[in-house]
Scaffold this active site. Structure first.
Site, PDB file in Angstrom:
ATOM      1  N   CYS A 240       0.524  -1.126  -0.151  1.00 55.28           N
ATOM      2  CA  CYS A 240       0.331   0.065   0.361  1.00 55.28           C
ATOM      3  C   CYS A 240       0.798   1.461  -0.217  1.00 55.28           C
ATOM      4  O   CYS A 240       0.432   2.021  -0.371  1.00 55.28           O
ATOM      5  CB  CYS A 240      -0.285   0.691   0.937  1.00 55.28           C
TER       6      CYS A 240
ATOM      7  N   HIS B 141      -2.406   6.574   3.729  1.00 60.56           N
ATOM      8  CA  HIS B 141      -0.731   6.692   3.268  1.00 60.56           C
ATOM      9  C   HIS B 141      -0.559   8.347   3.427  1.00 60.56           C
ATOM     10  O   HIS B 141      -0.318   8.414   1.879  1.00 60.56           O
ATOM     11  CB  HIS B 141      -0.030   5.452   2.945  1.00 60.56           C
TER      12      HIS B 141
HETATM   13  N1  LIG Z   1      -4.576  -3.774   5.479  1.00 60.84           N
HETATM   14  C1  LIG Z   1      -3.821  -2.931   4.551  1.00 60.84           C
HETATM   15  O1  LIG Z   1      -4.054  -1.546   3.577  1.00 60.84           O
HETATM   16  C2  LIG Z   1      -3.076  -3.863   3.525  1.00 60.84           C
HETATM   17  C3  LIG Z   1      -2.199  -2.634   2.150  1.00 60.84           C
HETATM   18  C4  LIG Z   1      -1.794  -3.687   1.057  1.00 60.84           C
HETATM   19  C5  LIG Z   1      -1.262  -4.734   1.917  1.00 60.84           C
HETATM   20  N2  LIG Z   1      -2.522  -5.511   2.131  1.00 60.84           N
HETATM   21  C6  LIG Z   1      -1.825  -7.153   2.571  1.00 60.84           C
HETATM   22  O2  LIG Z   1      -3.359  -8.052   2.714  1.00 60.84           O
HETATM   23  C7  LIG Z   1      -3.389  -9.020   3.595  1.00 60.84           C
HETATM   24  C8  LIG Z   1      -3.961  -9.534   4.401  1.00 60.84           C
HETATM   25  O3  LIG Z   1      -4.364  -8.315   5.046  1.00 60.84           O
HETATM   26  P1  LIG Z   1      -5.427  -7.410   6.406  1.00 60.84           P
HETATM   27  O4  LIG Z   1      -5.116  -6.075   6.469  1.00 60.84           O
HETATM   28  O5  LIG Z   1      -6.899  -7.724   5.132  1.00 60.84           O
HETATM   29  O6  LIG Z   1      -5.226  -8.436   7.266  1.00 60.84           O
HETATM   30  P2  LIG Z   1      -6.232  -8.704   8.436  1.00 60.84           P
HETATM   31  O7  LIG Z   1      -7.285  -7.679   8.321  1.00 60.84           O
HETATM   32  O8  LIG Z   1      -5.475  -9.763   9.573  1.00 60.84           O
HETATM   33  O9  LIG Z   1      -7.040  -9.887   7.436  1.00 60.84           O
HETATM   34  C9  LIG Z   1      -6.575 -11.601   6.937  1.00 60.84           C
HETATM   35  C10 LIG Z   1      -8.459 -12.158   6.905  1.00 60.84           C
HETATM   36  O10 LIG Z   1      -6.709 -13.562   6.237  1.00 60.84           O
HETATM   37  C11 LIG Z   1      -7.680 -14.898   6.815  1.00 60.84           C
HETATM   38  N3  LIG Z   1      -7.222 -15.688   7.622  1.00 60.84           N
HETATM   39  C12 LIG Z   1      -6.293 -15.620   8.506  1.00 60.84           C
HETATM   40  N4  LIG Z   1      -5.210 -16.559   8.780  1.00 60.84           N
HETATM   41  C13 LIG Z   1      -5.558 -17.827   7.349  1.00 60.84           C
HETATM   42  C14 LIG Z   1      -5.700 -18.870   7.915  1.00 60.84           C
HETATM   43  N5  LIG Z   1      -4.680 -19.482   8.387  1.00 60.84           N
HETATM   44  N6  LIG Z   1      -6.139 -19.342   6.334  1.00 60.84           N
HETATM   45  C15 LIG Z   1      -7.110 -18.743   5.674  1.00 60.84           C
HETATM   46  N7  LIG Z   1      -7.510 -18.053   6.027  1.00 60.84           N
HETATM   47  C16 LIG Z   1      -6.179 -16.777   7.088  1.00 60.84           C
HETATM   48  C17 LIG Z   1      -8.518 -14.144   7.818  1.00 60.84           C
HETATM   49  O11 LIG Z   1      -9.963 -15.631   7.925  1.00 60.84           O
HETATM   50  P3  LIG Z   1      -9.941 -14.700   9.858  1.00 60.84           P
HETATM   51  O12 LIG Z   1     -10.982 -13.506  10.003  1.00 60.84           O
HETATM   52  O13 LIG Z   1     -11.156 -16.260   9.339  1.00 60.84           O
HETATM   53  O14 LIG Z   1      -9.478 -14.837  10.563  1.00 60.84           O
HETATM   54  C18 LIG Z   1      -8.858 -12.902   7.227  1.00 60.84           C
HETATM   55  O15 LIG Z   1      -9.862 -13.350   6.443  1.00 60.84           O
HETATM   56  C19 LIG Z   1      -2.090  -9.203   3.740  1.00 60.84           C
HETATM   57  O16 LIG Z   1      -1.494  -9.963   2.983  1.00 60.84           O
HETATM   58  C20 LIG Z   1      -1.596  -7.699   4.103  1.00 60.84           C
HETATM   59  O17 LIG Z   1      -0.251  -7.212   4.004  1.00 60.84           O
HETATM   60  C21 LIG Z   1      -3.041  -4.666   3.211  1.00 60.84           C
END
Ligand SMILES: NC(=O)c1ccc[n+]([C@@H]2O[C@H](COP(=O)([O-])OP(=O)(O)OC[C@H]3O[C@@H](n4cnc5c(N)ncnc54)[C@H](OP(=O)(O)O)[C@@H]3O)[C@@H](O)[C@H]2O)c1
Length: 344
Positions: free
Chosen positions: A150, A242
């Site tokens: 991001c 950001h």
């Molecule tokens: N947030 C941002 O601004 C942003 C920006 C760019 C990239 N990213 C990337 O995008 C990805 C997701 O980020 P996020 O912020 O959305 O994270 P998050 O809020 O922690 O969500 C994680 C998701 O993955 C699932 N998950 C976790 N462990 C799992 C497993 N072992 N098997 C299958 N599903 C699993 C979770 O399901 P449950 O609810 O069931 O735990 C949830 O749906 C990351 O790689 C992050 O680095 C994020």
């Protein structure tokens, strides 16, 4: 033609944005949701702590969340948007590609692999052709495409607008919102009344992904841009958006007016989620600001401003919505680019 799609990691911060952006979408129909085993089997309403700024779409709320495995995905789905933690993405994304799905992923795993296109459609759509190399090398019927981190997405479009001046050295200092760490990322006790001058692995991502994005693809391999990039990353108590301070040293002389003009003139694309203009340049010296400007262009535009000449080159500030342009919207846009290029 409408492409049936699914979301891996649908209950998280980025997954929720994906659902918001896909409801409705003229080219994509949402047909599967997955998350961890603790969410699998529940309705989406039960599994997700919904936190985005519009209600859960009613049909999505009653869908059953599946386990994150290829067998759980209906065969008539072609495209999967992945917003899994990167360790999980690394473990499961290749299996989905092997099973024939095209995966448009946010997770950082594989972004720097030589045969994985890292794409911002308005900047380097031609890198999509790396997928042919990937399919040859990996023998996949599916494919894996990544969008950048991001904070990388926030400043690279502004650099792309300045490439004609010859980019030599770039320093970027970030002020990143808490949603960038995911829902369980930073606690209120850590971040309220505070700033944290460290985000694990983030600086390396800005330094390496920016050079890959602005690299040259010759049809067989990709040469990374040779500009020097130094990043310093900070977490601050904003929710979304950001903000970044950038210093750029160029081969040719670059003044504030020329930089603003080049950014304003940088072309967008005709894809459904591409904003017009791509870069919105503010005249006011105190803009862009996260709370006021993160939704410019529906959250898909880059906001820029504050151009000034300094002893360390041209300095300016830029801003993007980290879960829309920086994550969910970036994946959806890559999906639109894949569709336009006949991948479905
Ligand atoms: N947030 C941002 O601004 C942003 C920006 C760019 C990239 N990213 C990337 O995008 C990805 C997701 O980020 P996020 O912020 O959305 O994270 P998050 O809020 O922690 O969500 C994680 C998701 O993955 C699932 N998950 C976790 N462990 C799992 C497993 N072992 N098997 C299958 N599903 C699993 C979770 O399901 P449950 O609810 O069931 O735990 C949830 O749906 C990351 O790689 C992050 O680095 C994020």
């Amino acid at each position: 033609m409408v492409v049936r799609v699914g979301v891996l990691g649908a209950t998280g911060a980025v997954g929720q944005r994906l659902i918001q952006l896909l409801d409705p979408h003229p080219e994509f129909e949402l047909a599967a949701l997955t998350a961890s085993d603790s969410s699998a089997g529940k309705t989406y309403r039960q599994a997700a702590k919904w936190r985005v700024d519009s209600p859960i779409p009613s049909d999505v709320a009653e869908m059953t969340v599946q386990a994150t495995e290829p067998d759980a995905i209906p065969d008539d789905i072609d495209l999967l948007f992945s917003s899994l933690p990167s360790s999980v993405g690394a473990a499961v994304e290749p299996g989905f590609c092997e099973a024939g799905y095209v995966v448009s992923s946010n997770s950082s795993n594989g972004r720097m692999d030589d045969d994985v296109p890292l794409v911002i459609p308005e900047i380097n759509a031609e890198h999509l052709d790396l997928l042919e190399v990937q399919r040859d090398e990996r023998g996949w019927d599916g494919a894996l495409i990544k969008n950048p981190n991001c904070s990388t997405i926030t400043f690279v479009p502004t650099l792309a607008a300045l490439t004609e001046f010859g980019l030599e050295k770039v320093h970027v200092s970030t002020l990143q919102a808490v949603s960038g760490a995911g829902y369980d990322g930073v606690t209120s006790m850590e971040i309220i009344d505070n700033a944290i001058p460290y985000i694990g692995s983030e600086e390396d991502k800005l330094e390496t992904e920016s050079r890959k994005l602005l690299g040259e693809f010759d049809g067989a391999s990709l040469t990374h841009n040779d500009m020097a990039v130094s990043a310093s990353c900070n977490r601050i108590p904003t929710i979304d958006g950001h903000l970044e301070n950038v210093w750029v040293e160029t081969e040719d002389e670059l003044d504030a007016a020329a930089a603003a003009e080049a950014m304003e003139a940088f072309p967008s694309l005709d894809l459904h989620s591409s904003p017009e203009p791509l870069i919105h340049v503010f005249d006011e010296p105190d803009r862009p600001q996260p709370r006021m400007d993160r939704t410019v262009g529906g959250g898909m535009a880059i906001a820029a401003g504050g151009m000034q000449e300094t002893p360390f080159g041209l300095q300016y500030n830029c801003l993007a919505h980290n879960t829309i342009r920086g994550a969910a919207g970036a994946s959806v846009l890559n999906g639109e680019l894949l569709a336009e290029n006949g991948y479905f």
